[in-house]
Every structure is written in C-alpha cells, then in structure tokens.
Design a protein around this motif. Structure first.
Motif, mmCIF file in Angstrom:
data_model
loop_
_atom_site.group_PDB
_atom_site.id
_atom_site.type_symbol
_atom_site.label_atom_id
_atom_site.label_comp_id
_atom_site.label_asym_id
_atom_site.label_seq_id
_atom_site.Cartn_x
_atom_site.Cartn_y
_atom_site.Cartn_z
ATOM 1 N N HIS A 67 29.510 -54.143 -22.791
ATOM 2 C CA HIS A 67 29.147 -54.924 -23.973
ATOM 3 C C HIS A 67 27.663 -55.263 -23.904
ATOM 4 O O HIS A 67 27.040 -55.227 -22.843
ATOM 5 N N HIS A 69 24.116 -57.312 -24.226
ATOM 6 C CA HIS A 69 23.501 -58.595 -23.878
ATOM 7 C C HIS A 69 22.098 -58.604 -24.437
ATOM 8 O O HIS A 69 21.426 -57.563 -24.439
ATOM 9 N N HIS A 92 25.568 -63.071 -24.480
ATOM 10 C CA HIS A 92 26.595 -62.053 -24.240
ATOM 11 C C HIS A 92 27.273 -61.756 -25.571
ATOM 12 O O HIS A 92 27.819 -62.675 -26.182
ATOM 13 N N HIS A 121 30.076 -58.340 -16.360
ATOM 14 C CA HIS A 121 28.747 -58.786 -16.811
ATOM 15 C C HIS A 121 27.656 -58.354 -15.832
ATOM 16 O O HIS A 121 26.625 -59.003 -15.724
HETATM 17 CU CU LIG Z 1 28.458 -60.269 -20.590
#
Ligand SMILES: [Cu+2]
Length: 137
Positions: A67, A69, A92, A121
């Motif tokens: 994902h 950022h 995020h 992450h």
């Molecule tokens: Cu993240």
C-alpha cells in the motif's frame, strides 16, 4: 534444435507473471499529480500509479502486494524499519487508496515522497519510491 529454441523462448515469456516482475525489482510508483515543479492551488490531490506491484489494503497479507505511503515535507524513515503511524507528515493509505487530498498545505514550496510498503508497513525492496516538489499558491 530449430524447433526447440522457439518453444523455449515462448515458454519463458509466458511464465513471467506480475509477481515475478515485482520480485525482480521492476515494481515502480509514480506520483502522477501534482507534476514535479508545478505551482498549484490547494487542496492538492495526490494521484499515485504503481506498476509491478498490486496495491491492496494493509490487511491483505500477500507477497507481491503493498500500500502507498506519503511523506509530506518529511524525510524518509529508515527503509528497513516499519513506517511509523501517528506522525505528522507520514500518511498510510492503508485501505489501498491510490489518491489522497492534502487539504492543509500552507502556501509555499512542498515535497511529497511516495513509498510502497508491505502489510507490515516495511518498504518493499528494492525501494518503490517517487518524489515531487511543487509550490502551493
Ligand atoms: Cu502502512
């Protein structure tokens, strides 16, 4: 031999899925908007385009995915560490969004760095990163 070689080439071509490209380091992200060097009015919509990696919600724990950022006027955090939460200037896009509206940028120069990271992450390796600098009127 004359028959075998073309078959081998065909087989190699068809056996290269997107996940293999990502693992080979071909994943890329581009900040499609705002354009680097642009002068824009706020609010500023950031538009992200990723290739070679599937952009999914952070709850999706599969390899070959990630994902977005955004580091807004903030330096990158150490690339082997988890990107922190709750830090001003670090966003995020954990629902798998590919756009984000920055609605509180002060007039003046700004820098946005986009980084794709996995469900933990942690930034993908090699880094999937792009930077734009722009000015808000
Ligand atoms: Cu993240």
């Amino acid at each position: 031999m004359r028959i075998g070689i073309p078959l081998l080439v065909l087989g190699t071509t068809t056996l290269l899925p997107v996940a293999a490209l990502a693992q080979a380091g071909h994943a890329k992200v581009k900040i499609a908007a705002p354009a680097n060097g642009a002068t824009v009015s706020g609010p500023v919509k950031v538009v992200l385009q990723a290739t070679g990696v599937e952009i999914v919600p952070a709850t999706d724990e599969r390899s070959g995915t990630g994902h977005h950022h955004l580091f807004v006027d903030h330096d990158l955090t150490p690339v082997d560490d988890t990107i922190p939460r709750g830090v001003t200037g670090i966003l995020h896009l954990g629902r798998g969004q590919t756009e984000f509206v920055l609605d509180s940028l002060a007039p003046g120069p700004h820098r946005v760095i986009a980084v794709v990271a996995n469900w933990k992450h942690i930034p993908l390796k090699p880094l999937v990163v792009d930077t734009v600098r722009f000015t808000v009127k």
